[in-house]
Design an enzyme around this catalytic site. Structure first.
Site, PDB file in Angstrom:
ATOM      1  N   ASP A   2       8.626  20.072  10.911  1.00  0.00           N
ATOM      2  CA  ASP A   2       9.061  20.812   9.730  1.00  0.00           C
ATOM      3  C   ASP A   2       9.294  19.920   8.511  1.00  0.00           C
ATOM      4  O   ASP A   2       9.809  20.377   7.494  1.00  0.00           O
ATOM      5  CB  ASP A   2      10.363  21.571  10.042  1.00  0.00           C
ATOM      6  CG  ASP A   2      10.109  22.727  10.982  1.00  0.00           C
ATOM      7  OD1 ASP A   2       8.925  23.100  11.142  1.00  0.00           O
ATOM      8  OD2 ASP A   2      11.074  23.257  11.551  1.00  0.00           O
ATOM      9  N   HIS A  45      -2.673  -7.085   1.743  1.00  0.00           N
ATOM     10  CA  HIS A  45      -1.841  -5.882   1.620  1.00  0.00           C
ATOM     11  C   HIS A  45      -0.868  -5.776   2.804  1.00  0.00           C
ATOM     12  O   HIS A  45      -0.750  -4.735   3.443  1.00  0.00           O
ATOM     13  CB  HIS A  45      -2.712  -4.627   1.472  1.00  0.00           C
ATOM     14  CG  HIS A  45      -3.234  -4.466   0.074  1.00  0.00           C
ATOM     15  ND1 HIS A  45      -4.149  -3.518  -0.281  1.00  0.00           N
ATOM     16  CD2 HIS A  45      -2.963  -5.144  -1.067  1.00  0.00           C
ATOM     17  CE1 HIS A  45      -4.415  -3.623  -1.577  1.00  0.00           C
ATOM     18  NE2 HIS A  45      -3.709  -4.601  -2.076  1.00  0.00           N
ATOM     19  N   ASP A  83       5.227  -8.149  -3.882  1.00  0.00           N
ATOM     20  CA  ASP A  83       4.348  -7.332  -4.727  1.00  0.00           C
ATOM     21  C   ASP A  83       4.934  -5.928  -4.674  1.00  0.00           C
ATOM     22  O   ASP A  83       4.812  -5.234  -3.665  1.00  0.00           O
ATOM     23  CB  ASP A  83       2.922  -7.376  -4.163  1.00  0.00           C
ATOM     24  CG  ASP A  83       1.916  -6.612  -5.026  1.00  0.00           C
ATOM     25  OD1 ASP A  83       2.345  -5.847  -5.910  1.00  0.00           O
ATOM     26  OD2 ASP A  83       0.708  -6.784  -4.797  1.00  0.00           O
ATOM     27  N   ASP A 104       3.207  -2.654 -11.432  1.00  0.00           N
ATOM     28  CA  ASP A 104       2.602  -3.398 -10.317  1.00  0.00           C
ATOM     29  C   ASP A 104       2.821  -4.885 -10.595  1.00  0.00           C
ATOM     30  O   ASP A 104       2.110  -5.473 -11.403  1.00  0.00           O
ATOM     31  CB  ASP A 104       1.104  -3.039 -10.255  1.00  0.00           C
ATOM     32  CG  ASP A 104       0.386  -3.692  -9.082  1.00  0.00           C
ATOM     33  OD1 ASP A 104       1.051  -4.310  -8.240  1.00  0.00           O
ATOM     34  OD2 ASP A 104      -0.861  -3.575  -9.030  1.00  0.00           O
ATOM     35  N   HIS A 138     -10.047 -11.687  -3.842  1.00  0.00           N
ATOM     36  CA  HIS A 138      -9.978 -10.391  -4.539  1.00  0.00           C
ATOM     37  C   HIS A 138     -10.249 -10.587  -6.020  1.00  0.00           C
ATOM     38  O   HIS A 138     -10.364 -11.716  -6.488  1.00  0.00           O
ATOM     39  CB  HIS A 138      -8.630  -9.703  -4.295  1.00  0.00           C
ATOM     40  CG  HIS A 138      -7.420 -10.469  -4.749  1.00  0.00           C
ATOM     41  ND1 HIS A 138      -7.026 -10.545  -6.063  1.00  0.00           N
ATOM     42  CD2 HIS A 138      -6.512 -11.215  -4.060  1.00  0.00           C
ATOM     43  CE1 HIS A 138      -5.923 -11.264  -6.151  1.00  0.00           C
ATOM     44  NE2 HIS A 138      -5.591 -11.699  -4.948  1.00  0.00           N
ATOM     45  N   HIS A 145      -7.011  -4.744 -12.138  1.00  0.00           N
ATOM     46  CA  HIS A 145      -7.503  -3.363 -12.073  1.00  0.00           C
ATOM     47  C   HIS A 145      -6.804  -2.577 -13.157  1.00  0.00           C
ATOM     48  O   HIS A 145      -5.762  -3.009 -13.678  1.00  0.00           O
ATOM     49  CB  HIS A 145      -7.217  -2.762 -10.681  1.00  0.00           C
ATOM     50  CG  HIS A 145      -5.803  -2.960 -10.209  1.00  0.00           C
ATOM     51  ND1 HIS A 145      -4.764  -2.159 -10.612  1.00  0.00           N
ATOM     52  CD2 HIS A 145      -5.231  -3.902  -9.409  1.00  0.00           C
ATOM     53  CE1 HIS A 145      -3.635  -2.576 -10.051  1.00  0.00           C
ATOM     54  NE2 HIS A 145      -3.885  -3.646  -9.325  1.00  0.00           N
ATOM     55  N   HIS A 181      -3.963   1.736  -8.687  1.00  0.00           N
ATOM     56  CA  HIS A 181      -5.349   1.356  -8.976  1.00  0.00           C
ATOM     57  C   HIS A 181      -5.901   2.527  -9.774  1.00  0.00           C
ATOM     58  O   HIS A 181      -6.382   3.501  -9.205  1.00  0.00           O
ATOM     59  CB  HIS A 181      -6.143   1.129  -7.681  1.00  0.00           C
ATOM     60  CG  HIS A 181      -5.687  -0.089  -6.934  1.00  0.00           C
ATOM     61  ND1 HIS A 181      -6.181  -0.443  -5.715  1.00  0.00           N
ATOM     62  CD2 HIS A 181      -4.778  -1.054  -7.250  1.00  0.00           C
ATOM     63  CE1 HIS A 181      -5.595  -1.569  -5.299  1.00  0.00           C
ATOM     64  NE2 HIS A 181      -4.738  -1.946  -6.218  1.00  0.00           N
ATOM     65  N   GLU A 232      -3.828 -10.625 -11.885  1.00  0.00           N
ATOM     66  CA  GLU A 232      -3.185 -11.031 -10.634  1.00  0.00           C
ATOM     67  C   GLU A 232      -3.990 -12.014  -9.794  1.00  0.00           C
ATOM     68  O   GLU A 232      -4.351 -11.713  -8.656  1.00  0.00           O
ATOM     69  CB  GLU A 232      -2.865  -9.788  -9.802  1.00  0.00           C
ATOM     70  CG  GLU A 232      -4.033  -8.808  -9.622  1.00  0.00           C
ATOM     71  CD  GLU A 232      -3.642  -7.636  -8.731  1.00  0.00           C
ATOM     72  OE1 GLU A 232      -3.122  -7.885  -7.636  1.00  0.00           O
ATOM     73  OE2 GLU A 232      -3.866  -6.486  -9.134  1.00  0.00           O
ATOM     74  N   TYR A 237      -4.880 -18.027  -1.264  1.00  0.00           N
ATOM     75  CA  TYR A 237      -4.428 -17.730   0.097  1.00  0.00           C
ATOM     76  C   TYR A 237      -5.118 -18.710   1.034  1.00  0.00           C
ATOM     77  O   TYR A 237      -6.331 -18.631   1.226  1.00  0.00           O
ATOM     78  CB  TYR A 237      -4.775 -16.277   0.462  1.00  0.00           C
ATOM     79  CG  TYR A 237      -4.423 -15.314  -0.663  1.00  0.00           C
ATOM     80  CD1 TYR A 237      -3.145 -14.768  -0.767  1.00  0.00           C
ATOM     81  CD2 TYR A 237      -5.355 -15.009  -1.656  1.00  0.00           C
ATOM     82  CE1 TYR A 237      -2.809 -13.924  -1.822  1.00  0.00           C
ATOM     83  CE2 TYR A 237      -5.037 -14.171  -2.709  1.00  0.00           C
ATOM     84  CZ  TYR A 237      -3.764 -13.628  -2.792  1.00  0.00           C
ATOM     85  OH  TYR A 237      -3.440 -12.804  -3.842  1.00  0.00           O
ATOM     86  N   ARG A 292       0.482 -15.226  -5.150  1.00  0.00           N
ATOM     87  CA  ARG A 292      -0.126 -14.342  -6.155  1.00  0.00           C
ATOM     88  C   ARG A 292       0.891 -14.179  -7.274  1.00  0.00           C
ATOM     89  O   ARG A 292       2.095 -14.134  -7.012  1.00  0.00           O
ATOM     90  CB  ARG A 292      -0.501 -12.991  -5.534  1.00  0.00           C
ATOM     91  CG  ARG A 292      -1.126 -12.008  -6.522  1.00  0.00           C
ATOM     92  CD  ARG A 292      -1.838 -10.812  -5.863  1.00  0.00           C
ATOM     93  NE  ARG A 292      -0.978  -9.942  -5.097  1.00  0.00           N
ATOM     94  CZ  ARG A 292      -0.945  -9.912  -3.778  1.00  0.00           C
ATOM     95  NH1 ARG A 292      -1.726 -10.709  -3.069  1.00  0.00           N
ATOM     96  NH2 ARG A 292      -0.110  -9.092  -3.141  1.00  0.00           N
ATOM     97  N   GLU A 320       1.336 -11.616 -10.583  1.00  0.00           N
ATOM     98  CA  GLU A 320       0.734 -10.399 -11.155  1.00  0.00           C
ATOM     99  C   GLU A 320       1.602  -9.821 -12.259  1.00  0.00           C
ATOM    100  O   GLU A 320       2.793  -9.586 -12.072  1.00  0.00           O
ATOM    101  CB  GLU A 320       0.564  -9.353 -10.041  1.00  0.00           C
ATOM    102  CG  GLU A 320       0.072  -8.013 -10.548  1.00  0.00           C
ATOM    103  CD  GLU A 320      -0.242  -7.029  -9.430  1.00  0.00           C
ATOM    104  OE1 GLU A 320       0.433  -7.073  -8.374  1.00  0.00           O
ATOM    105  OE2 GLU A 320      -1.158  -6.203  -9.613  1.00  0.00           O
TER     106      GLU A 320
HETATM  107  N1  GLY Z   1      -0.151  -3.807  -5.205  1.00  0.00           N
HETATM  108  C1  GLY Z   1      -1.547  -3.653  -5.053  1.00  0.00           C
HETATM  109  C2  GLY Z   1      -2.253  -4.461  -6.032  1.00  0.00           C
HETATM  110  O1  GLY Z   1      -1.706  -5.392  -6.564  1.00  0.00           O
HETATM  111  O2  GLY Z   1      -3.351  -4.171  -6.386  1.00  0.00           O
HETATM  112 MN    MN Z   2      -2.355  -4.937  -8.603  1.00  0.00          MN
HETATM  113 MN    MN Z   3       0.336  -5.615  -6.850  1.00  0.00          MN
END
Ligand code: GLY
Ligand code: MN
Ligand code: MN
Length: 428
Positions: free
Chosen positions: A23, A227, A244, A255, A334, A338, A345, A368, A372, A390, A392
Site C-alpha cells: 500500500d 555512481h 556527490d 549537482d 566520463h 551535462h 541530467h 565535473e 579514478y 571528482r 563538480e
Molecule cells: N550526480 C550524477 C552526476 O554527477 O552526473
Molecule cells: Mn553531474
Molecule cells: Mn554529480
C-alpha cells in the site's frame, strides 16, 4: 502554442504514482515536461493544447475533487482548482478522457505528444485515432501525423528564465551549504551513510525535501565506482571522501561534487592528483561563454589531465598521441559535464547537425572532471592506487561569460584544509 501551430493539437500526461511495496508508494515526482508546462503536481492528469480553440486553448484533465480522498490524502485541485489556480481554460474529469478527447482530435492534422514514453498513452492515442477513422463516412477526419513533442519542450527547457534561475540558485545554495556541513561533520570512524544523513538533514532543514539524485558518499577506493550509492563503508583516516550530492528545489536540481581528506590534511599523492583535477576543472570552466562549443570544456579538461598524468608518471608518451588514442580513459572515463535543470541530467540536444552546439546565455551545465585510479591498477605506482577524485560545479552561461552557481563550497587545497582545521577546533 506557436510551435504547435493552428490546426494541430498537443497532449502530455502527468507522471503515474509508483508502488514501493503493497500500500506504499514512492514519493510522487511529477514528470518534468508536464510540470514545466502546467505547474500541476498531481498524478492522473493530462494536459491538452489546441492553438486557436475558441472555448480555450489549454485544457486540463484531472481528478475531480473528492471529499473522502481529501480526508485521507489531503488537498487536490479538482476541476475548479485546475482553472482557478493553474490557469487552465477548461478542465474535465480524467475519467471522461475517452469520451472527450476524440472530439478534440477530430479535424486536427498533427498530434504532438511524448511518443513512446508511456505505452498506455501510445495505445490510447491510436485507439482514439482509429475510432475517428472508423467514422470517416460521417465526415469526421482523424489526425494524419504523430509528432514527438519532446524536441520542442526540451529546447525550451534548455534555456532557463529568471524565475527558473531563482529555483536553481536556491537548490545550488542549499546544496553548497550542505556540502560545507558534511565536510565539518566528517570524522574517521563514521560510516558513509552518517555523512549522507548530514546532507539530507541540511537539505530538509532548508525546506528542500527531495534529493535531485541519490547521494554518493564514497570513502577511499569506493570513489572509483562512478555512481557508488551503497554508502555503507567506513571513513578511514588517510583516505579521501568523495561526496556527490544535490537537492531539488521545486523540481530544479543542483549537482555538486567535492573530494576532501577524512583526516583534514591531504597526503602528498592525494594533493598532486587533487590539484590536477582542480586545474582541469578551472581550465574547463574558463571555456564557458556564449559562442563556445559545448565540447571546449571537455577538451580543456582532457588536455590538462593528460598532461598532468604524464608529468606524474601515470601515463607515458606524447600528450597529443595519448589524447588521440584516448589513453586518459583508463583514469578519466566520463565526460566533463551535462545540462542541468529539472532533471539532473537535463534535456536538450548536445549536437546540432552532428556538430557540438554552441553555448548560449541561460544554459546551465555541470563541469565535473575527475580521476579514478583503480585499486588493482598494476601499471601505476602504488602511491596512486585506489584514489578517486571528482570536483563538480554548476555553471550558468551568462551574456558575457559564466557564473558558477555553487562556488560557495571550498575547493582549493588550502581552503579545504582550513575548513577541516576549523572543524577540529570546533570538536575540541
Ligand atoms: N550526480 C550524477 C552526476 O554527477 O552526473
Ligand atoms: Mn553531474
Ligand atoms: Mn554529480
Amino acid at each position: 502554442m506557436q510551435q504547435i501551430g493552428q490546426g494541430n493539437i498537443a497532449l502530455i500526461q502527468s507522471a503515474a504514482p509508483s508502488v514501493r511495496n503493497r500500500d506504499v508508494d514512492f514519493p510522487f515526482r511529477q514528470d518534468s515536461d508536464f510540470y514545466y508546462l502546467t505547474g500541476f503536481n498531481e498524478p492522473d492528469a493530462l494536459a491538452v493544447f489546441i492553438p486557436g480553440r475558441e472555448q480555450g486553448e489549454y485544457i486540463l484533465f484531472c481528478r475531480e475533487f473528492d471529499k473522502t480522498k481529501a480526508l485521507w490524502e489531503g488537498a487536490h485541485a479538482g476541476l475548479a482548482g485546475a482553472t482557478k489556480h493553474y490557469k487552465a481554460d477548461d478542465a474535465f474529469p480524467i475519467e471522461d478522457l475517452d469520451d472527450i478527447l476524440p472530439n478534440m482530435l477530430e479535424g486536427k492534422k498533427k498530434v504532438f505528444y511524448p511518443m513512446g514514453r508511456d505505452s498506455d498513452l501510445d495505445q490510447h492515442l491510436l485507439e482514439w485515432i482509429n475510432h475517428l477513422r472508423s467514422q470517416s463516412r460521417l465526415g469526421l477526419t482523424a489526425p494524419s501525423e504523430l509528432v514527438a513533442l519532446d524536441f520542442i519542450i526540451h529546447e525550451m527547457r534548455l534555456f532557463k528564465d529568471d524565475e527558473e534561475l531563482i529555483l536553481m540558485r536556491r537548490a545550488a545554495e542549499v546544496s553548497a551549504q550542505a556540502h560545507i556541513k558534511a565536510m565539518q561533520a566528517c570524522r574517521a570512524g563514521l560510516y558513509e551513510y552518517q555523512i549522507e544523513a548530514e546532507l539530507i538533514y541540511s537539505f530538509m532543514q532548508q525546506g528542500l525535501r527531495h534529493v535531485a539524485y541519490p547521494s554518493i558518499v564514497a570513502a577511499g577506493k569506493n570513489a572509483c565506482t562512478l555512481h557508488y550509492t551503497k554508502n555503507t563503508g567506513q571513513l578511514i583516516s588517510g583516505d579521501l571522501l568523495l561526496i556527490d550530492a544535490g537537492a531539488e528545489c521545486d523540481h530544479y536540481a543542483a549537482d555538486i561534487t567535492r573530494t576532501f581528506p577524512i583526516s583534514g590534511t591531504f597526503t602528498e599523492p592525494q594533493k598532486r592528483l587533487y590539484q590536477l583535477v582542480l586545474d582541469a576543472q578551472t581550465a574547463a570552466i574558463a571555456q564557458i561563454k556564449p559562442g563556445a562549443s559545448w565540447n571546449h570544456a571537455h577538451e580543456a579538461a582532457v588536455e590538462t589531465l593528460t598532461k598532468g598524468l604524464v608529468e606524474l608518471g601515470l601515463l607515458k608518451g606524447s600528450v597529443k598521441k595519448l589524447i588521440k588514442d584516448e589513453k586518459y580513459k583508463a583514469f578519466y572515463m566520463h565526460r566533463t559535464g551535462h545540462w542541468l535543470g529539472m532533471d539532473v541530467h537535463d534535456v536538450g540536444e548536445y549536437k546540432i547537425n552532428q556538430q557540438w552546439r554552441l553555448l548560449e546565455p541561460g544554459m546551465v551545465l555541470t563541469v565535473e572532471p575527475g580521476l579514478y585510479i583503480p585499486a588493482n591498477c598494476k601499471t601505476v605506482d602504488k602511491q596512486w592506487r585506489g584514489i578517486g577524485i571528482r570536483i563538480e560545479d554548476d555553471v550558468l552561461v551568462t551574456a558575457t561569460g559564466h557564473e558558477v552557481l555553487t562556488q560557495l563550497v571550498p575547493k582549493s587545497i588550502a581552503d579545504i584544509e582550513q575548513l577541516m582545521q576549523e572543524r577540529h577546533v570546533a570538536q575540541l
